[in-house]
Design a protein around this motif. Structure first.
Motif, mmCIF file in Angstrom:
data_model
loop_
_atom_site.group_PDB
_atom_site.id
_atom_site.type_symbol
_atom_site.label_atom_id
_atom_site.label_comp_id
_atom_site.label_asym_id
_atom_site.label_seq_id
_atom_site.Cartn_x
_atom_site.Cartn_y
_atom_site.Cartn_z
ATOM 1 N N ASN A 143 0.726 -1.235 -0.113
ATOM 2 C CA ASN A 143 0.047 -0.024 0.237
ATOM 3 C C ASN A 143 0.825 1.207 0.075
ATOM 4 O O ASN A 143 1.678 1.538 0.891
ATOM 5 N N PRO A 144 0.937 1.994 -0.980
ATOM 6 C CA PRO A 144 1.810 3.156 -1.282
ATOM 7 C C PRO A 144 1.481 4.191 -0.152
ATOM 8 O O PRO A 144 2.459 4.816 0.245
ATOM 9 N N ALA A 145 0.319 4.529 0.284
ATOM 10 C CA ALA A 145 -0.061 5.332 1.447
ATOM 11 C C ALA A 145 0.765 5.005 2.470
ATOM 12 O O ALA A 145 1.212 5.943 3.519
ATOM 13 N N GLN A 146 0.721 3.928 2.708
ATOM 14 C CA GLN A 146 1.219 3.390 3.977
ATOM 15 C C GLN A 146 2.806 3.307 4.055
ATOM 16 O O GLN A 146 3.300 3.702 5.124
ATOM 17 N N GLU B 143 -1.194 4.966 -5.835
ATOM 18 C CA GLU B 143 0.056 5.941 -5.849
ATOM 19 C C GLU B 143 -0.157 6.752 -4.441
ATOM 20 O O GLU B 143 -1.254 7.188 -4.096
ATOM 21 N N ALA B 144 0.924 7.483 -3.891
ATOM 22 C CA ALA B 144 0.901 8.303 -2.858
ATOM 23 C C ALA B 144 1.907 9.308 -2.969
ATOM 24 O O ALA B 144 3.127 9.083 -3.637
ATOM 25 N N SER C 9 -2.891 10.865 -1.476
ATOM 26 C CA SER C 9 -3.252 9.498 -1.760
ATOM 27 C C SER C 9 -4.660 9.043 -1.375
ATOM 28 O O SER C 9 -5.471 9.508 -0.401
ATOM 29 N N GLY C 10 -5.105 8.015 -2.210
ATOM 30 C CA GLY C 10 -6.100 7.274 -2.170
ATOM 31 C C GLY C 10 -7.580 8.022 -2.003
ATOM 32 O O GLY C 10 -7.791 9.315 -2.628
ATOM 33 N N TYR C 11 -8.601 7.544 -1.443
ATOM 34 C CA TYR C 11 -10.010 8.370 -1.407
ATOM 35 C C TYR C 11 -10.152 9.060 -0.268
ATOM 36 O O TYR C 11 -9.871 8.911 1.044
#
Ligand code: BES
Ligand code: ZN
Length: 460
Positions: free
Chosen positions: A223-226, A320-321, A306-308
């Motif tokens: 998970n790019p955000a993490q 992507e983040a 990033s993300g929603y």
């Protein structure tokens, strides 16, 4: 002072109108849709200088042009001043937080509200008007002058250093004067002894080819955000120190005298906190707020994506983040070296299951001035004369990338005397400039130019 009476009596209202014309031009250098507007603001400066009696031209660069004005009638024995400022401004978003539209200047409660009112159109304007008043009332200036106003300061001055290097003879001077900073407090002018430098990076982490269902794929696909969160989390230790190995290696500890001087300033911590509306202040352990702002380097997240992030929930594993991270630097940190250290650090922290891309956005060297010499003393005396009190010596946490280059390439000291006030919202919604500082600023500069011309800087 004769000039002062003339100024108050006849010109101030007209000056305000002219400043408003300048502020109405949406010269947002970061935005391609404002390219023509930004160039128009450069032409506005050139027209002002030409009307005042300077030889002025708009010099093209690969980006926005440089407005250059010259007056060299004071002769070889008189000093030559380089006056630097910028006619570009920061973007205005979020627009809905402005009480009045950013490019429709308005006076409320003694403040001129508009984007660029303080940073830097309002302050550059003071120099243009001081020169105009002198040329109008005396037909000449007490000093030789080169005015250089650029249109790319807010995007890191990418074309200015090459210009300065290529024109070092034309820009040769005895001192550089810049008004693009703040006073210490209302009624308390200041002269700067430092600016921080800058190393600004954009970090992108990529994993899958597109966003994925977080149930069907989460747990098995990185998970790019993490990953980005762990990178961001690794930037500081529990002491609030930057935890990037090597980050402090080049930092020169400040002398006790400067630290004592900072400590002696009447800084109101509570008012500062209330002014920014924060529930607490915090930073590197072992340093006061002013030290954290002026003489210590930082590493800050300026943006995260990033993300929603819309309304409600969407179970998605982002592809992507992205983070924008800027380090403010102090002597003798080098922006390129800091960028290299950050790259290395991110490379170590990020797992090799993701793609890491790092771009360098801005760079600027830190600057430390020597608060002495005839030009500095003249600025001190002029501020004392205009504001009725001695200026204090302060540092500044912000950056003006070209300042240390000026000293290095032109070999002249830089004097930073700013007329904006703390809380004036540079780069933020509702930027303002104190209306009475239009007059006080011009009076200060008239006095300063005259002092430098007489060769009697401290007289009066
Ligand atoms: N006028 C500011 C610098 C400044 C800010 C001085 C606050 C005093 C108080 C200047 O226009 C600026 O914003 N510089 C940028 C440089 C960057 C875009 C390379 C900065 O400090 O972020
Ligand atoms: Zn700025």
């Amino acid at each position: 002072m004769g000039d002062r009476t003339d100024l108050i009596g006849t010109r101030l209202e007209a000056f305000r109108d002219e400043l408003f014309d300048f502020l109405r031009i949406p010269s947002v250098s970061a935005r391609s849709e404002h390219r023509d507007d930004t160039n128009r603001a450069g032409q506005w400066v050139v027209d002002q200088m030409a009307r005042a009696g300077l030889e002025a031209e708009l010099v093209g660069t690969e980006g926005h042009p440089i407005a250059l004005g010259e007056w060299r009638g004071a002769g070889d024995d008189a000093p030559t001043l380089l006056i630097y400022g910028h006619y570009d401004v920061q973007p205005v978003e979020p627009l809905h937080l402005w009480t009045s539209p950013p490019f429709e200047p308005e006076v409320r409660d003694g403040r001129i509200y508009a984007r660029g009112a303080s940073d830097d159109k309002g302050q550059l304007f003071l120099h243009l008007k001081a020169l105009e008043v002198l040329l109008e009332t005396r037909g000449e200036l007490p000093v030789n002058v080169v005015v250089l106003a650029e249109g790319e300061e807010e995007v890191g001055s990418p074309n200015l250093l090459p210009f300065v290097k290529a024109h070092r003879e034309r820009l040769a001077c005895d001192a550089v004067l810049i008004s693009d900073s703040q006073m210490f407090a209302p009624g308390r002018p200041s002269l700067l002894f430092s600016l921080r430098g800058l190393s600004y990076l954009e970090i992108r982490i990529r994993s899958a080819a597109s966003d994925l269902h977080s149930g069907s794929y989460g747990g098995a696909v990185p998970n790019p955000a993490q990953v980005l969160a762990s990178i961001v989390g690794s930037l500081h230790d529990e002491q609030g120190r930057v935890a990037v190995p090597g980050f402090y290696d080049a930092v020169v500890e400040w002398d006790q005298e400067t630290r004592d001087e900072i400590r002696s300033l009447p800084f109101d911590e509570e008012a500062f906190q209330a002014g920014v509306g924060a529930r607490a202040l915090g930073g590197e352990k072992g340093f006061s707020t002013l030290e954290r702002l002026w003489i210590r380097p930082t590493c800050e997240v300026n943006g995260l994506l990033s993300g929603y992030t819309g309304e409600g929930a969407k179970t998605v594993l982002p592809a992507e983040a992205m983070a924008k991270v800027s380090c403010r630097l102090v002597p003798d940190q080098d922006p390129d070296e800091v960028a290299r250290l950050l790259r290395e650090h991110v490379g170590r922290v990020a797992p090799d299951t993701v793609e890491v891309e790092i771009r360098e956005l801005h760079r600027g060297h830190p600057w430390r001035g020597r608060p002495d010499g005839p030009y500095f003393q003249a600025a001190r005396a002029a501020l004392r004369q205009a504001f009725g009190t001695d200026p204090v010596l302060t540092g500044e946490g912000g950056s003006i990338p070209i300042v240390s280059d000026f000293e290095r390439v032109l070999g002249a000291p830089v004097i930073l005397l700013g007329f904006a006030l703390p809380g004036c919202n540079m780069h933020a919604p509702n930027e303002w400039f104190p209306a009475e500082h239009v007059e006080l600023g011009i009076i200060t500069l008239l006095d300063l130019y005259q002092r430098l011309g007489t060769g009697d800087p401290e007289d009066g």
